[in-house]
Scaffold this active site. Structure first.
Site, PDB file in Angstrom:
ATOM      1  CD  GLU A 220     108.006  75.968  40.001  1.00 35.68           C
ATOM      2  OE1 GLU A 220     107.273  75.499  39.108  1.00 35.68           O
ATOM      3  OE2 GLU A 220     107.757  75.864  41.222  1.00 35.68           O
TER       4      GLU A 220
ATOM      5  CG  ASP B 246     101.079  71.911  27.739  1.00 34.07           C
ATOM      6  OD1 ASP B 246     101.805  72.930  27.835  1.00 34.07           O
ATOM      7  OD2 ASP B 246      99.840  71.978  27.645  1.00 34.07           O
TER       8      ASP B 246
ATOM      9  CG  ASP C 229     102.964  82.926  27.967  1.00 34.28           C
ATOM     10  OD1 ASP C 229     102.829  82.404  26.838  1.00 34.28           O
ATOM     11  OD2 ASP C 229     102.318  83.921  28.330  1.00 34.28           O
TER      12      ASP C 229
ATOM     13  CD  GLU D 227     103.815  83.225  39.310  1.00 35.11           C
ATOM     14  OE1 GLU D 227     103.687  84.377  38.852  1.00 35.11           O
ATOM     15  OE2 GLU D 227     103.655  82.203  38.625  1.00 35.11           O
TER      16      GLU D 227
ATOM     17  CB  THR E  84     102.824  71.883  38.029  1.00 29.87           C
ATOM     18  OG1 THR E  84     102.233  71.623  36.744  1.00 29.87           O
ATOM     19  CG2 THR E  84     104.342  71.862  37.896  1.00 29.87           C
ATOM     20  CD  GLU E  85      99.461  73.807  41.762  1.00 27.85           C
ATOM     21  OE1 GLU E  85      99.539  74.190  42.938  1.00 27.85           O
ATOM     22  OE2 GLU E  85     100.365  74.019  40.926  1.00 27.85           O
TER      23      GLU E  85
ATOM     24  CD  GLU F 234     103.694  67.182  35.267  1.00 29.90           C
ATOM     25  OE1 GLU F 234     104.249  66.112  34.977  1.00 29.90           O
ATOM     26  OE2 GLU F 234     104.232  68.078  35.961  1.00 29.90           O
TER      27      GLU F 234
ATOM     28  CE  LYS G 226      99.586  86.367  17.933  1.00 31.78           C
ATOM     29  NZ  LYS G 226      98.827  87.648  17.998  1.00 31.78           N
TER      30      LYS G 226
END
Length: 213
Positions: A44, A154, A118, A69, A193-194, A196, A122
């Site tokens: 992930e 989302d 993210d 991460e 996920t948190e 979500e 733009k």
């Protein structure tokens, strides 16, 4: 959301000998040796606080999971949570998505998860989106011949961009949902996920699966 910097986060991560894999010990082509088995590897990119990968790993003991991460302060939270459990098929590491093919070998990964990345809304930031060509080319290198990318977001703009980008860069698409939680019967296996859990009540969650042609 502003990232809270944790003092000495990297040093604290290095003390986690159970889950943390320091990228300085580059395991490109040797990730299965980290787990001491030949099970498939799923990663992930941008694991947040780690809920998604921890739950996946618990439910699928015959798959190896690597939660990635780029911020040590965020990954430290994952380390702290994971150490409350015994999840032998989970590892965590600090890698920037821009360098992913430097740390995983050709065909080494069977599935990539991109959850609520993210959106970089733009237009002049489009290349930074994790489904832009520059990233899709790297994913193609590390994915196995039947490798897949599963994306949830989302953000409608990012989702539409991703559909076009996958199509233009030689990936096939399947299992597309414009409202994942409304389509629950089709996706009963969905692990949240948190992010979500917090935001899905405010609007639809979009989902797709892309695969190498």
């Amino acid at each position: 959301m502003r990232l809270r910097k944790v003092k000495n986060a990297y040093e604290k991560l290095k003390a986690d000998t159970k889950y943390f894999v320091d990228k300085e010990n580059n395991y490109k082509g040797r990730w299965k040796s980290v787990f001491n088995n030949d099970n498939p590897i799923h990663i992930e990119i941008g694991c947040g606080k780690g809920q998604f990968m921890m739950e996946l790993a618990k439910k699928n003991p015959n798959i190896n999971y690597v939660a990635i991460e780029k911020y040590d302060s965020v990954l430290l939270r994952v380390s702290e949570k994971a150490n409350e459990y015994d999840i032998p098929n989970l590892r965590i590491t600090i890698i920037d998505a821009n360098e992913i093919s430097n740390y995983f070998d050709k065909g080494e990964v069977e599935r990539i998860y991109l959850n609520f990345s993210d959106p970089w809304p733009k237009n002049h930031h489009a290349k930074r989106r994790l489904t832009s060509k520059i990233f899709l080319d790297q994913y193609r290198l590390i994915l196995s011949s039947n490798g897949e990318i599963h994306q949830k977001t989302d953000n409608r703009g990012l989702f539409e961009f991703s559909l076009e980008s996958f199509n233009e860069n030689g990936y096939g698409l399947k299992h597309i949902s414009l409202d994942l939680h409304k389509d629950y019967e089709k996706y009963p296996f969905n692990i949240t996920t948190e992010f979500e859990d917090k935001w899905s009540k405010f609007g639809p969650i979009y989902r797709l699966e892309a695969y190498k042609k």
